[in-house]
Design an enzyme around this catalytic site. Structure first.
Site, PDB file in Angstrom:
ATOM      1  CG  ASP A  33      25.622 -31.136 -33.342  1.00 42.54           C
ATOM      2  OD1 ASP A  33      26.522 -31.114 -34.186  1.00 42.54           O
ATOM      3  OD2 ASP A  33      25.602 -31.904 -32.375  1.00 42.54           O
ATOM      4  CG  HIS A  36      27.977 -37.706 -28.662  1.00 47.09           C
ATOM      5  ND1 HIS A  36      28.577 -36.478 -28.675  1.00 47.09           N
ATOM      6  CD2 HIS A  36      29.009 -38.604 -28.550  1.00 47.09           C
ATOM      7  CE1 HIS A  36      29.895 -36.613 -28.562  1.00 47.09           C
ATOM      8  NE2 HIS A  36      30.181 -37.902 -28.489  1.00 47.09           N
ATOM      9  CG  HIS A  77      27.149 -29.215 -24.456  1.00 50.99           C
ATOM     10  ND1 HIS A  77      28.134 -29.570 -23.580  1.00 50.99           N
ATOM     11  CD2 HIS A  77      27.499 -29.745 -25.657  1.00 50.99           C
ATOM     12  CE1 HIS A  77      29.044 -30.270 -24.225  1.00 50.99           C
ATOM     13  NE2 HIS A  77      28.680 -30.390 -25.483  1.00 50.99           N
TER      14      HIS A  77
HETATM   15  N1  CMC Z   1      15.092 -29.446 -25.067  1.00 52.90           N
HETATM   16  C1  CMC Z   1      14.271 -29.358 -24.000  1.00 52.90           C
HETATM   17  N2  CMC Z   1      14.672 -29.542 -22.730  1.00 52.90           N
HETATM   18  C2  CMC Z   1      15.959 -29.827 -22.523  1.00 52.90           C
HETATM   19  C3  CMC Z   1      16.876 -29.951 -23.590  1.00 52.90           C
HETATM   20  C4  CMC Z   1      16.399 -29.735 -24.906  1.00 52.90           C
HETATM   21  N3  CMC Z   1      17.233 -29.827 -25.954  1.00 52.90           N
HETATM   22  N4  CMC Z   1      18.105 -30.250 -23.109  1.00 52.90           N
HETATM   23  C5  CMC Z   1      17.975 -30.339 -21.774  1.00 52.90           C
HETATM   24  N5  CMC Z   1      16.671 -30.075 -21.420  1.00 52.90           N
HETATM   25  C6  CMC Z   1      16.138 -29.989 -20.047  1.00 52.90           C
HETATM   26  C7  CMC Z   1      15.921 -31.353 -19.441  1.00 52.90           C
HETATM   27  O1  CMC Z   1      14.617 -31.837 -19.683  1.00 52.90           O
HETATM   28  C8  CMC Z   1      16.183 -31.082 -17.988  1.00 52.90           C
HETATM   29  O2  CMC Z   1      15.042 -30.403 -17.445  1.00 52.90           O
HETATM   30  P1  CMC Z   1      14.625 -30.638 -15.883  1.00 52.90           P
HETATM   31  O3  CMC Z   1      15.770 -30.135 -15.074  1.00 52.90           O
HETATM   32  O4  CMC Z   1      13.373 -29.853 -15.731  1.00 52.90           O
HETATM   33  O5  CMC Z   1      14.402 -32.127 -15.751  1.00 52.90           O
HETATM   34  C9  CMC Z   1      17.326 -30.053 -18.008  1.00 52.90           C
HETATM   35  O6  CMC Z   1      17.164 -29.365 -19.252  1.00 52.90           O
HETATM   36  C10 CMC Z   1      18.709 -30.663 -17.952  1.00 52.90           C
HETATM   37  O7  CMC Z   1      18.792 -31.645 -18.964  1.00 52.90           O
HETATM   38  P2  CMC Z   1      19.590 -33.010 -18.844  1.00 52.90           P
HETATM   39  O8  CMC Z   1      19.011 -33.997 -19.803  1.00 52.90           O
HETATM   40  O9  CMC Z   1      19.693 -33.408 -17.411  1.00 52.90           O
HETATM   41  O10 CMC Z   1      21.015 -32.548 -19.333  1.00 52.90           O
HETATM   42  P3  CMC Z   1      22.175 -33.488 -19.790  1.00 52.90           P
HETATM   43  O11 CMC Z   1      23.420 -32.757 -19.469  1.00 52.90           O
HETATM   44  O12 CMC Z   1      22.024 -34.857 -19.242  1.00 52.90           O
HETATM   45  O13 CMC Z   1      21.960 -33.583 -21.372  1.00 52.90           O
HETATM   46  C11 CMC Z   1      22.061 -33.098 -23.680  1.00 52.90           C
HETATM   47  C12 CMC Z   1      22.661 -32.826 -22.303  1.00 52.90           C
HETATM   48  C13 CMC Z   1      22.990 -32.495 -24.763  1.00 52.90           C
HETATM   49  C14 CMC Z   1      21.997 -34.611 -23.932  1.00 52.90           C
HETATM   50  C15 CMC Z   1      20.660 -32.468 -23.761  1.00 52.90           C
HETATM   51  O14 CMC Z   1      20.733 -31.071 -23.570  1.00 52.90           O
HETATM   52  C16 CMC Z   1      19.945 -32.779 -25.088  1.00 52.90           C
HETATM   53  O15 CMC Z   1      19.340 -33.848 -25.221  1.00 52.90           O
HETATM   54  N6  CMC Z   1      20.021 -31.834 -26.091  1.00 52.90           N
HETATM   55  C17 CMC Z   1      19.477 -32.101 -27.404  1.00 52.90           C
HETATM   56  C18 CMC Z   1      20.444 -32.956 -28.198  1.00 52.90           C
HETATM   57  C19 CMC Z   1      21.635 -32.193 -28.689  1.00 52.90           C
HETATM   58  O16 CMC Z   1      21.519 -31.103 -29.249  1.00 52.90           O
HETATM   59  N7  CMC Z   1      22.831 -32.809 -28.523  1.00 52.90           N
HETATM   60  C20 CMC Z   1      24.090 -32.250 -29.059  1.00 52.90           C
HETATM   61  C21 CMC Z   1      25.056 -31.890 -27.994  1.00 52.90           C
HETATM   62  S1  CMC Z   1      26.409 -30.910 -28.675  1.00 52.90           S
HETATM   63  C22 CMC Z   1      27.265 -32.000 -29.677  1.00 52.90           C
HETATM   64  C23 CMC Z   1      28.074 -32.941 -28.896  1.00 52.90           C
HETATM   65  O17 CMC Z   1      29.061 -32.499 -28.269  1.00 52.90           O
HETATM   66  O18 CMC Z   1      27.738 -34.138 -28.890  1.00 52.90           O
END
Ligand code: CMC
Length: 425
Positions: free
Chosen positions: A365, A266, A307
């Site tokens: 971010d 987050h 995201h």
């Molecule tokens: N790098 C590599 N792979 C990723 C990433 C990433 N940053 N983000 C998602 N994925 C992949 C993930 O492994 C999954 O792949 P598969 O379908 O093959 O298993 C797919 O994309 C969907 O990911 P998810 O984890 O199910 O998606 P989510 O909606 O649960 O998570 C997230 C969203 C923001 C936590 C995630 O994208 C992440 O960890 N990003 C990096 C951290 C980040 O930049 N966070 C800031 C968010 S914006 C500020 C805010 O509003 O907080």
């Protein structure tokens, strides 16, 4: 209220359940599943991926199209024409202020910027090398022990005073966290400065030397705050609502939001982006790190990418990138190697099949960290800046909930542990 209905047939139940469907002003319809409880059923939705926890009039996101509206106004227009305090007023009150209302709001916030003098001594209990978010959770929670004159959360005026205090005191506390960390004296706020100028003054001036604040940097700081001001039912806002649903003290609810924001998935992502860029070190290593991000056995993720809601470019990232260019030009850092590497990384990731297929775009971010670093804010303080910007959003959601119909937030579970068993012997 429900103009559509869903029919639900469940194995073992003779009747077909009829579930109302509600339409918002824009956005997807929602199915009202509340009647399922009476049938002995709950819905199962870990991570609340498909669950609307409330109705709200504050912020709308269309993640597929990359749209973010606050009270109907697109974030790009607010970033161009408004400022942080005006946008805070909009979030809290639902409408943009008139000229007089804006001036009054700025004056009111200015009148609350100081913190109780005893909070200065409160800081001494922390180690100087503690993480700024750890200190921030503590001192914002501690505000609940200092402001006892407006604690009736059912009183709209008391809620308004708590909102003003929080918005006004967050930058003061954020700067105090920094000064305590580096061992410099705290700087008192100066109310003839704008919100963002005042923050930079408290951060970077000392009692021995007061330098003028650069308008370009103050403007960039204001944009960073504004672009973080709200983001509908994200993890920290939902935490604030959840804590608030118990009737808890508003300062304690915001402290709960700060705790939820801290995590790298987050708000902690802005700090994690810079750490990641440091770790990658050089453009020649980008491919290696992209391979790590794609490897399911490797916990490494490309920070600042992806995201839960946006499956398109985060509109905040577009504005942030333009601000980033302005700041680097003002500081003569256009050739900053880390920025160049970040842009190369962004380009490669945007063309990579793995990221394209999953709709993983740069989020807010990705660029905010580069701006904050250029302004001179240490990496560990980045999430504190996010918390300061997000405060009007948190408090607007808390206020919306408390002033309407709400119930204590109490999710259910799918129990997978032992059935009843007897203690041995
Ligand atoms: N790098 C590599 N792979 C990723 C990433 C990433 N940053 N983000 C998602 N994925 C992949 C993930 O492994 C999954 O792949 P598969 O379908 O093959 O298993 C797919 O994309 C969907 O990911 P998810 O984890 O199910 O998606 P989510 O909606 O649960 O998570 C997230 C969203 C923001 C936590 C995630 O994208 C992440 O960890 N990003 C990096 C951290 C980040 O930049 N966070 C800031 C968010 S914006 C500020 C805010 O509003 O907080």
């Amino acid at each position: 209220m429900a103009d559509k209905k869903a029919q639900l047939k469940i194995d073992g139940l003779d009747e077909t359940l009829e579930l109302p469907i509600y339409s918002g002003s824009i956005g997807p319809d929602v199915v009202d599943v509340r009647s399922l409880t009476a049938k002995g059923l709950f819905t199962y939705d870990p991570g609340f991926v498909s669950t609307a926890s409330c109705d709200s009039k504050i912020t709308y996101i269309d993640g597929g199209k990359g749209v973010l509206l606050h009270r109907g106004y697109p974030i790009e227009q607010l970033a161009e024409k408004s400022d942080f305090l005006e946008t805070s007023f909009l979030l809290l009150h639902g409408e943009l202020p008139s000229k007089e209302e804006k001036e009054k709001f700025e004056k009111t916030i200015g009148g609350h910027t100081m913190v109780n003098e005893q909070i200065h001594t409160f800081f001494n209990g922390f180690r100087r090398d503690a993480h700024p978010m750890a200190v921030m959770c503590g001192v914002v929670g501690a505000l609940s022990a200092f402001y006892h004159d407006s604690l009736d959360i059912r009183d709209a005026r008391h809620r308004e005073i708590a909102a003003h205090r929080l918005i006004a005191k967050m930058p003061t506390l954020a700067a105090m966290v920094y000064k305590y960390n580096i061992g410099q004296p705290f700087m008192y706020p100066k109310n003839d400065l704008s919100y963002s100028e005042n923050f930079l003054h408290m951060m970077f001036n000392t009692p021995c030397e007061e330098k003028p604040i650069s308008p370009v940097l103050a403007n960039a700081m204001d944009k960073v705050f504004l672009l973080h001001a709200d983001h509908e039912q994200n993890a920290s806002t939902s935490t604030v609502r959840m804590a608030g649903s118990t009737g808890a003290n508003p300062f304690a609810c915001i402290a709960a939001g700060i705790a939820a924001l801290w995590g790298p998935a987050h708000g902690g992502a802005n700090e994690a982006v810079l750490n990641m860029l440091d770790e990658i070190g050089d453009e020649s290593n980008i491919d290696k790190f992209l391979a790590k991000a794609k490897d399911k056995e490797d916990p490494f993720r490309l920070m600042g990418f992806g995201h839960r809601v946006y499956k398109n470019y985060d509109p905040r990232a577009t504005v942030m990138k333009a601000t980033c260019d302005e700041v680097l030009a003002e500081l003569g850092l256009e050739d900053d190697p880390q920025l160049k590497m970040a842009m190369k990384l962004e380009k490669i990731a945007l063309e990579d099949e793995y990221f394209v297929k999953r709709g993983l775009y740069p989020n807010v971010d990705f660029y905010s960290g580069i701006i904050l670093k250029a302004i001179g804010i240490p990496t560990e303080l980045f999430t504190v800046i996010f918390a300061t910007g997000r405060t009007p959003g948190w408090i607007a959601h808390w206020n919306e909930m408390i002033s309407g119909d709400y119930r204590i937030a109490r999710p259910r579970q799918l129990y997978t542990g032992h059935a009843k068993r007897d203690y041995p012997g």
